[in-house]
Structure formats: C-alpha cells, structure tokens
Motif scaffolding. Structure first.
Motif, PDB file in Angstrom:
ATOM      1  N   VAL A  37      31.723 -60.710  42.157  1.00 46.08           N
ATOM      2  CA  VAL A  37      32.432 -61.920  41.733  1.00 46.08           C
ATOM      3  C   VAL A  37      33.239 -62.511  42.887  1.00 46.08           C
ATOM      4  O   VAL A  37      33.995 -61.799  43.546  1.00 46.08           O
ATOM      5  CB  VAL A  37      33.369 -61.598  40.544  1.00 46.08           C
ATOM      6  CG1 VAL A  37      34.265 -62.785  40.212  1.00 46.08           C
ATOM      7  CG2 VAL A  37      32.554 -61.181  39.327  1.00 46.08           C
ATOM      8  N   ALA A  38      33.070 -63.828  43.101  1.00 50.01           N
ATOM      9  CA  ALA A  38      33.855 -64.501  44.136  1.00 50.01           C
ATOM     10  C   ALA A  38      35.179 -64.958  43.552  1.00 50.01           C
ATOM     11  O   ALA A  38      36.240 -64.700  44.093  1.00 50.01           O
ATOM     12  CB  ALA A  38      33.090 -65.683  44.697  1.00 50.01           C
ATOM     13  N   GLU A  39      35.128 -65.664  42.419  1.00 49.88           N
ATOM     14  CA  GLU A  39      36.356 -66.037  41.717  1.00 49.88           C
ATOM     15  C   GLU A  39      36.032 -66.382  40.276  1.00 49.88           C
ATOM     16  O   GLU A  39      34.863 -66.453  39.889  1.00 49.88           O
ATOM     17  CB  GLU A  39      37.076 -67.189  42.418  1.00 49.88           C
ATOM     18  CG  GLU A  39      36.274 -68.451  42.494  1.00 49.88           C
ATOM     19  CD  GLU A  39      37.108 -69.616  43.042  1.00 49.88           C
ATOM     20  OE1 GLU A  39      38.344 -69.569  42.954  1.00 49.88           O
ATOM     21  OE2 GLU A  39      36.495 -70.580  43.528  1.00 49.88           O
ATOM     22  N   SER A  40      37.079 -66.604  39.491  1.00 54.41           N
ATOM     23  CA  SER A  40      36.859 -66.865  38.075  1.00 54.41           C
ATOM     24  C   SER A  40      38.017 -67.678  37.511  1.00 54.41           C
ATOM     25  O   SER A  40      39.082 -67.746  38.107  1.00 54.41           O
ATOM     26  CB  SER A  40      36.726 -65.546  37.314  1.00 54.41           C
ATOM     27  OG  SER A  40      37.928 -64.824  37.409  1.00 54.41           O
ATOM     28  N   ALA A  41      37.755 -68.298  36.359  1.00 49.88           N
ATOM     29  CA  ALA A  41      38.814 -69.019  35.643  1.00 49.88           C
ATOM     30  C   ALA A  41      38.637 -68.741  34.160  1.00 49.88           C
ATOM     31  O   ALA A  41      37.539 -68.856  33.624  1.00 49.88           O
ATOM     32  CB  ALA A  41      38.716 -70.514  35.919  1.00 49.88           C
ATOM     33  N   VAL A  42      39.734 -68.368  33.535  1.00 51.40           N
ATOM     34  CA  VAL A  42      39.693 -68.007  32.115  1.00 51.40           C
ATOM     35  C   VAL A  42      40.481 -69.034  31.307  1.00 51.40           C
ATOM     36  O   VAL A  42      41.582 -69.428  31.697  1.00 51.40           O
ATOM     37  CB  VAL A  42      40.291 -66.590  31.924  1.00 51.40           C
ATOM     38  CG1 VAL A  42      40.626 -66.314  30.463  1.00 51.40           C
ATOM     39  CG2 VAL A  42      39.330 -65.529  32.466  1.00 51.40           C
ATOM     40  N   VAL A  43      39.893 -69.470  30.198  1.00 54.24           N
ATOM     41  CA  VAL A  43      40.615 -70.359  29.271  1.00 54.24           C
ATOM     42  C   VAL A  43      40.389 -69.870  27.843  1.00 54.24           C
ATOM     43  O   VAL A  43      39.464 -69.107  27.573  1.00 54.24           O
ATOM     44  CB  VAL A  43      40.154 -71.839  29.395  1.00 54.24           C
ATOM     45  CG1 VAL A  43      40.551 -72.435  30.733  1.00 54.24           C
ATOM     46  CG2 VAL A  43      38.649 -71.982  29.161  1.00 54.24           C
ATOM     47  N   GLY A  44      41.238 -70.330  26.940  1.00 50.90           N
ATOM     48  CA  GLY A  44      41.065 -69.991  25.533  1.00 50.90           C
ATOM     49  C   GLY A  44      40.162 -71.020  24.860  1.00 50.90           C
ATOM     50  O   GLY A  44      40.203 -72.197  25.204  1.00 50.90           O
ATOM     51  N   TYR A  92      37.266 -67.243  27.154  1.00 52.80           N
ATOM     52  CA  TYR A  92      36.087 -67.830  27.806  1.00 52.80           C
ATOM     53  C   TYR A  92      36.284 -67.731  29.315  1.00 52.80           C
ATOM     54  O   TYR A  92      37.281 -68.225  29.848  1.00 52.80           O
ATOM     55  CB  TYR A  92      35.947 -69.295  27.395  1.00 52.80           C
ATOM     56  CG  TYR A  92      34.558 -69.871  27.641  1.00 52.80           C
ATOM     57  CD1 TYR A  92      33.699 -70.149  26.588  1.00 52.80           C
ATOM     58  CD2 TYR A  92      34.116 -70.131  28.938  1.00 52.80           C
ATOM     59  CE1 TYR A  92      32.431 -70.672  26.803  1.00 52.80           C
ATOM     60  CE2 TYR A  92      32.842 -70.638  29.164  1.00 52.80           C
ATOM     61  CZ  TYR A  92      32.006 -70.915  28.091  1.00 52.80           C
ATOM     62  OH  TYR A  92      30.747 -71.433  28.307  1.00 52.80           O
ATOM     63  N   ALA A  93      35.347 -67.076  29.980  1.00 55.46           N
ATOM     64  CA  ALA A  93      35.484 -66.895  31.429  1.00 55.46           C
ATOM     65  C   ALA A  93      34.389 -67.653  32.173  1.00 55.46           C
ATOM     66  O   ALA A  93      33.208 -67.478  31.887  1.00 55.46           O
ATOM     67  CB  ALA A  93      35.420 -65.408  31.769  1.00 55.46           C
ATOM     68  N   PHE A  94      34.800 -68.505  33.092  1.00 56.73           N
ATOM     69  CA  PHE A  94      33.878 -69.130  34.042  1.00 56.73           C
ATOM     70  C   PHE A  94      33.913 -68.259  35.293  1.00 56.73           C
ATOM     71  O   PHE A  94      34.991 -68.058  35.875  1.00 56.73           O
ATOM     72  CB  PHE A  94      34.337 -70.541  34.389  1.00 56.73           C
ATOM     73  CG  PHE A  94      34.255 -71.514  33.231  1.00 56.73           C
ATOM     74  CD1 PHE A  94      33.096 -72.252  33.006  1.00 56.73           C
ATOM     75  CD2 PHE A  94      35.338 -71.692  32.373  1.00 56.73           C
ATOM     76  CE1 PHE A  94      33.019 -73.153  31.940  1.00 56.73           C
ATOM     77  CE2 PHE A  94      35.270 -72.583  31.315  1.00 56.73           C
ATOM     78  CZ  PHE A  94      34.103 -73.321  31.092  1.00 56.73           C
ATOM     79  N   GLN A 118      30.427 -67.398  31.367  1.00 57.16           N
ATOM     80  CA  GLN A 118      29.474 -68.376  31.905  1.00 57.16           C
ATOM     81  C   GLN A 118      29.477 -68.263  33.420  1.00 57.16           C
ATOM     82  O   GLN A 118      30.517 -68.422  34.063  1.00 57.16           O
ATOM     83  CB  GLN A 118      29.880 -69.794  31.473  1.00 57.16           C
ATOM     84  CG  GLN A 118      28.957 -70.873  32.007  1.00 57.16           C
ATOM     85  CD  GLN A 118      29.371 -72.277  31.559  1.00 57.16           C
ATOM     86  OE1 GLN A 118      30.088 -72.438  30.551  1.00 57.16           O
ATOM     87  NE2 GLN A 118      28.924 -73.289  32.283  1.00 57.16           N
ATOM     88  N   PHE A 119      28.297 -67.960  33.975  1.00 55.68           N
ATOM     89  CA  PHE A 119      28.198 -67.876  35.434  1.00 55.68           C
ATOM     90  C   PHE A 119      28.031 -69.274  36.003  1.00 55.68           C
ATOM     91  O   PHE A 119      27.261 -70.077  35.487  1.00 55.68           O
ATOM     92  CB  PHE A 119      27.025 -66.978  35.831  1.00 55.68           C
ATOM     93  CG  PHE A 119      27.242 -65.546  35.404  1.00 55.68           C
ATOM     94  CD1 PHE A 119      28.300 -64.805  35.919  1.00 55.68           C
ATOM     95  CD2 PHE A 119      26.413 -64.951  34.468  1.00 55.68           C
ATOM     96  CE1 PHE A 119      28.517 -63.491  35.512  1.00 55.68           C
ATOM     97  CE2 PHE A 119      26.618 -63.640  34.058  1.00 55.68           C
ATOM     98  CZ  PHE A 119      27.674 -62.909  34.581  1.00 55.68           C
ATOM     99  N   VAL A 120      28.790 -69.570  37.042  1.00 55.84           N
ATOM    100  CA  VAL A 120      28.778 -70.912  37.617  1.00 55.84           C
ATOM    101  C   VAL A 120      28.727 -70.819  39.137  1.00 55.84           C
ATOM    102  O   VAL A 120      29.007 -69.772  39.721  1.00 55.84           O
ATOM    103  CB  VAL A 120      30.044 -71.696  37.188  1.00 55.84           C
ATOM    104  CG1 VAL A 120      30.069 -71.913  35.681  1.00 55.84           C
ATOM    105  CG2 VAL A 120      31.319 -70.991  37.625  1.00 55.84           C
ATOM    106  N   ASN A 121      28.369 -71.957  39.774  1.00 48.61           N
ATOM    107  CA  ASN A 121      28.320 -71.975  41.234  1.00 48.61           C
ATOM    108  C   ASN A 121      29.652 -72.334  41.874  1.00 48.61           C
ATOM    109  O   ASN A 121      29.848 -72.169  43.073  1.00 48.61           O
ATOM    110  CB  ASN A 121      27.250 -72.960  41.704  1.00 48.61           C
ATOM    111  CG  ASN A 121      25.858 -72.391  41.459  1.00 48.61           C
ATOM    112  OD1 ASN A 121      25.569 -71.265  41.859  1.00 48.61           O
ATOM    113  ND2 ASN A 121      25.029 -73.142  40.762  1.00 48.61           N
TER     114      ASN A 121
END
Ligand code: 7RM
Length: 635
Positions: A527-534, A545-547, A583-586
């Motif tokens: 994992v390079a980085e991530s962002a979590v929201v409800g 929910y994790a991007f 959700q995996f994202v670029n």
C-alpha cells in the motif's frame, strides 16, 4: 440523593435558574454528597487557557459516596446484578454490602502490590463483576483507572498501557461473547512485551482455559483475594484529583487519554442519571453498554451506584443464543429503565418484531439510546415493539469528554420527537456557530455544536498532553468547547444531532479516527497510501470505506489483498475497525498542498456528485476514475 425534577415546568424553571446562577445551582446539587471538607469556591475557569476546576479545595472519596453513604439504608439491596453471556449459567447478585466488601478487599490487594495514590491501573477485562470491583477499588485508594475495551488488539492495548505508564494490569484468562471465546490473556501477554511500566498482572478466572503464566509477574485474582483484609480506609482526594483515564479516538492517529477528575464527575454523573432516567428508589436499571466505553463508566457503574440504584451488568450480546436476549434479561429482573444503542436496536429490528412480541416487559417504564443519531425507523420500532407504546425514549447526546449526558429529554417529562435529543440539561449551554465562529441564535439554524460554559463532568485534560486538549476542543472556536458534531436547532428550539464533522467516524456507536485506520492499512507493504471515510450502513450507522492506493495492483490478487488488509486492521486496532469496503485506486484527490480532499470521497460514498469546486485539485481527472471504481464495486 441529588435534587430531582419531576415536571416540565420544573425543568424549565431549574434550567433558567442554572443559567442565571450556575455556581449556585451546582453547589446545591453537590451538597447532596458527602464531602470530607467542603469546597471554598465552586468554579474557576478559562476556556482560552484552557482550565476548568470545580469544587475547589473540596475533599472526598467517590467510593465513600457510593458505599458508606448508602450502607445504612441499602446494605441488603442489590447494587449489581450480573447476567452472564450464557443464559444457562447462574447469575450473580452483589448487594451494596457485598460489593463494598469486595471493593475493600481488592483495594487492599492493590495496596499490597504497591499501588498508591496517582498510580495508573489498567483493566483489559470482559464484562465481569471484577471489572466494576477493580474500578471502585482503584478509586478507593486514590489511584487512576484506565479501562481498555476487550475488543482492542495487543498493539492498541500496548499503546494505551505505555501512554498511561500503567503499573498494574488486570485481565482475565478469557472472555465470552456470544458463541466465541476471547483469548484476553494471550493478547495481554503480547501487549506486555512492549509495556515495561507494568510490574504486576492480576488475572481473573473466567473461562478456566489454560493460559501462560509469567512467574513473579502474574497473579490470580482469587488467590490474592483469599487473604485480603475486609476494610480499606478510603483515601481523601481533592475534588480535582484524577479519577480515571479513558482512551478515545480523535482525528489524528494517536488515541486521546481523556482525563476525568473526582468531584465534578461524581456530581455530574449522579445528577444526570437520576434526572434523565427518572430513576425511582427500588427500580432495576439496565444499561447494555460495555464498561470499556464511557457509557458503561458513567451509567453502569458511577451514576447508578452513586444514587443507590440497582444496576444490571450484562456480559453477553443481544443476538446470542437468540435475538431475544435483552428481552429475557428485562423480564428476568423486572427492569424498569433500559438503555442501549441505535446500532443494537437496528440489529434486532432486522430479526423481526416477533422476538420482542413474545415478551410483555410490563416492568419497563423508560427506554434510552446513546452513541449515534437514531433514525426514525429504529426509534418507532423501539417505541412500539419494545416499549409497547407505553415508554418514553430518552435520546441522550453526550461524549467521552463530557463525562455525562448533555442534551436529552427527561423521561416522561420532556415531550419527545423521533431523532431529536431535544433540550439541554440544566447547567448546559449549547451554542451553534457557523464555520466563521459566528453564534447562530434563534430557531431553524444549523452548524457546529459548541458549549459556552463549563459543567462539572467535563474532561479536564488529555493525559500527558494538555496542548492537544487545547487544540482538539478549544481552538476551532476560541472561547468555546467544540464537540466535533454538527447540529440543527428546529422551530421548537429542539436539538437534532447530525453527526461528526471531523475525521472521526461512528461505527456501531464506537468512535474511530479515520487516520488510525489509514495508518493501519498503510502498514501493508503493497500500500502506498489510503483514505478512509464513513458511508451510510443500515445496521452500523456508519460503515468503513477505504480508498487504497496500490501501485502494482494485479486484478487477480484483489481479493487476497483485501482479506489481508482487513486482517491487518483487526490485528493493529481490533475487529471493530475492519473496513467494510475496500476500493483500490490509482490515486487520491489532492490539493496543491498535498492534502487529501476527503469531502469528495465522502460525496462519492454517499452516491452524490455534488462535489463543489474541484479546481484546486492537482489531479481532477482522478475523480471520474474513483466514481467508476465505486460503481463497479457497489453496483
Ligand atoms: C456517549 C458516547 C461521542 C459521539 C458524539 C456524537 C455521537 C453520541 C448521540 C450521538 C447523535 C446521540 N461517547 N453521539 N450520542 N449522536 N445522537 N444521542 O457515545 O465519545 O464514544 O462518542 O457519539 O457524534 O460526538 S463517545
């Protein structure tokens, strides 16, 4: 007993008096307790510093106010009724006299282990009577307790033990939760490898499974209690001496050690317990929370016992062995007031109304909720099928930091409205401010919920980090305590809590910092980085929910990586923090200063495209990709 309000006009009159003369008001409430020495001044405060002190120079011991104050009248009255996880196991009743003896004995045990005034004692226990006994024993000798919820991982426990520099840890061989056994001792041992401050470990026998024991460090609760003396002199505490630390999530990764002090917390939890639930002498009161959270501290242990109540402590979960467990307990003990969370109500609602329909629950008079906004459907189900249309619901808004209930109906007194916490309790001055800090007066306004005057139960600092206390609560709007919640005041002047507006999410009534979860996800090497929201979740209120940005993603490995991330989070924080969707994202939407624009991610998971201005993004093209990926994942 604290002064009790019994009519709506009485509430309105008390409220008005409490605002006109707050110190006179709280002094009158505090006078119903036993003080070794009276206070010389009721209040000193400055929200800019910030500093808050109540009942200055007052001396007391909170357990003396629970036991010695009540024993003449209530020695034989049940103080705690303990209901085990498994309904086939016997329950246990501890009268005031019996609980008093256990508390005194364990206080002597703690002294023999070298615990003294101001030392920290941590608990990592299931919902067993020993947890309440240990908390009160710690308070009796003037030490500071810090309860860590049994669902936290070894890492999370170690972080808290280190931060508090705990000297003693109290844990159990294991715990029961529904059909599962929780290996608490093994987890504690793992945490202890990184917690050198802990000198002794007291182990409660619960599951009787064989557990590793470290010679010289680990001791059985029962062995220590066998020869302990039956009386321990309560240590005289200053009103502002610490009572406990309870860790809670904030908007950065590190948990905050919320510190509550003795006198103000005592006065506030007792007053709010009595008035919100309208507890009557002889009633049986049941709060289904876990003592690992503030609700259990204030409304299973301290508030009820300070008021001489009978408090039910339940070890199990609402759905095991069947989704009628709460209703069984209510009928078994003739519960009069029942307090739980919207998430539990929604989980039970999903099992159908036939479960509560089989129970008359005639004893019930008051229902309560706490922890998150309650949706109208759950409110009506609770009202109609549990309360059978007879019981008022108190929707109680408050926080770990507030110590006790702040905005809530008084049961049967304040007219209720579904999904509204209604009106502030006496002494509480909520204020709504816009994002520029302007106070919004009058009706039909919406904004940030602040409090403009101190109350006795408020947290005094964050353990070892007063600067963070200032930053977190008194800096967004100077001169005000900022709650982190959004709120609306309607045409009746009623408050409706809209939920968190910071980077904190509320999953099943448990507060989690998005940063904490992101840090855990980011530990994975891919994992390079991530962002979590409800995101809106039908049972949990909010789901996680994790991007996640994974540079070298190969589609065939998606599911495997998802699973390993979920496991990683459970290991690092605990199962409560497991992401529901990954959700995996670029890439993530970023501002020029490199900040993730969470607003956009929040909109996406709420099925909205109303992004507002996105021209400040360095990578606006990522938004369409995120939406496409979201649709692919969520149908
Ligand atoms: C007691 C507790 C605090 C946060 C708080 C709110 C949310 C709590 C309600 C509520 C709507 C309620 N302490 N919250 N009660 N939201 N209506 N009745 O939960 O520190 O763990 O959480 O919980 O967002 O800021 S807590």
């Amino acid at each position: 007993m604290v002064p009790k309000i019994s009519t709506l006009s009485g509430y309105l009159y008390e409220y008005q008096k409490s605002i006109a003369d707050p110190t006179g008001f709280w002094a009158r409430v505090a006078e119903s307790f036993y003080w070794r020495k009276p206070w010389t001044k009721v209040l000193d405060w400055d929200f800019h510093k910030p500093e808050v002190k109540w009942f200055i120079d007052g001396k007391l011991n909170i357990t003396e106010n629970i036991f010695e104050r009540h024993l003449f009248l209530r020695a034989k009255q049940p103080a705690l009724i303990w209901e085990p996880n498994n309904p086939k196991e016997p329950h246990r009743i501890l009268t005031y006299e019996e609980l008093y003896r256990e508390v005194n004995k364990f206080a002597n045990v703690l002294k023999s282990l070298g615990v003294g005034k101001g030392d920290r004692v941590a608990m990592y226990l299931p919902m067993v009577p020993q947890l309440a006994i240990a908390m009160l024993a710690v308070a009796r000798i003037g030490a500071i307790h810090s309860v860590v919820f049994g669902g936290f991982s070894a890492r999370a426990l170690a972080e808290r033990l280190q931060d508090a520099q705990a000297k003693v840890l109290i844990t159990a061989d294991g715990g029961y939760r529904g059909a599962k056994t929780i290996p608490l001792k093994q987890t504690a041992d793992e945490a202890l490898e990184q917690s050198p401050s802990v000198e002794k470990v007291v182990v409660v026998r619960r599951t009787a499974e064989k557990v590793p024991f470290v010679e010289g460090r680990d001791l059985w609760w029962d062995d220590l209690m066998k020869d302990a003396a039956e009386y321990c002199e309560p240590v005289e505490m200053d009103a502002e001496d610490p009572l406990f630390i309870l860790y809670t999530s904030g908007s950065t990764g590190k948990p905050k050690g919320v510190l509550h002090t003795t006198g103000g917390y005592m006065v506030y939890t007792a007053y709010t317990f009595r008035n919100v639930f309208q507890y009557r002498d002889g009633d049986v009161y049941f709060c289904a929370a876990d003592i690992g959270w503030i609700t259990g501290h204030s409304y299973i242990v301290y508030g009820p016992l300070l008021e001489g109540a009978t408090s039910v402590m339940f070890e199990g979960i609402p759905t095991w062995p069947a989704p009628d467990r709460y209703w069984q307990v209510i009928e078994k003990y003739g519960v009069n007031e029942f307090y739980t969370s919207p998430t539990a109500i929604r989980a039970l609602l999903a099992k159908g109304e036939s479960w509560p329909a089989s129970y008359e629950m005639k004893s019930l008079r008051v229902l309560g909720t706490v922890g998150e906004p309650i949706n109208e459907e759950a409110w009506h189900w609770y009202h109609d099928h549990v309360g059978k249309g007879r019981c008022p619901i108190v929707d109680t808004w408050w926080q770990t930091e507030t110590g006790g209930i702040m905005i809530s109906p008084l049961a049967g007194i304040t007219p209720t409205k579904p999904a509204y916490a209604t009106l502030p309790l006496p002494g509480i001055r909520p204020v709504i401010v816009d994002n520029d800090g302007n106070k919004l007066y009058g009706k039909n306004v919406e904004g940030n919920l602040c409090v403009e005057f101190p109350w006795p139960g408020m947290a005094r600092t964050l353990w070892g980090d007063h600067e963070r206390y200032k930053q977190a609560y008194f800096s967004a709007f100077p001169g005000l305590y900022f709650t982190g919640d959004g709120v609306k005041r309607d045409e009746d002047g009623y408050y409706r809590i809209l939920g968190r507006i910071d980077d904190v999410i509320n999953v099943s009534g448990h507060r989690l910092g998005t940063a904490e979860i992101e840090n855990a996800i980011n530990e994975h090497p891919l994992v390079a980085e991530s962002a979590v929201v409800g995101f809106p979740h039908p049972v949990k209120g909010q789901g996680i929910y994790a991007f996640v940005v994974v540079p070298d993603l190969r589609e065939e490995l998606d599911d495997e990586l998802r699973e390993s991330l979920v496991k990683g989070v459970a290991k690092i924080i605990g199962p409560i923090a497991k992401p529901d969707r990954i959700q995996f994202v670029n890439g993530l939407p970023k501002t020029r200063s490199g900040k993730i624009m969470r607003r956009i991610l929040r909109k996406i998971v709420h099925d909205s495209t109303d992004f507002g201005d996105i021209s400040t993004l360095t990578n606006p093209e990522i938004v369409d990709e995120l939406i496409a990926g979201y649709k692919a994942l969520n149908g």
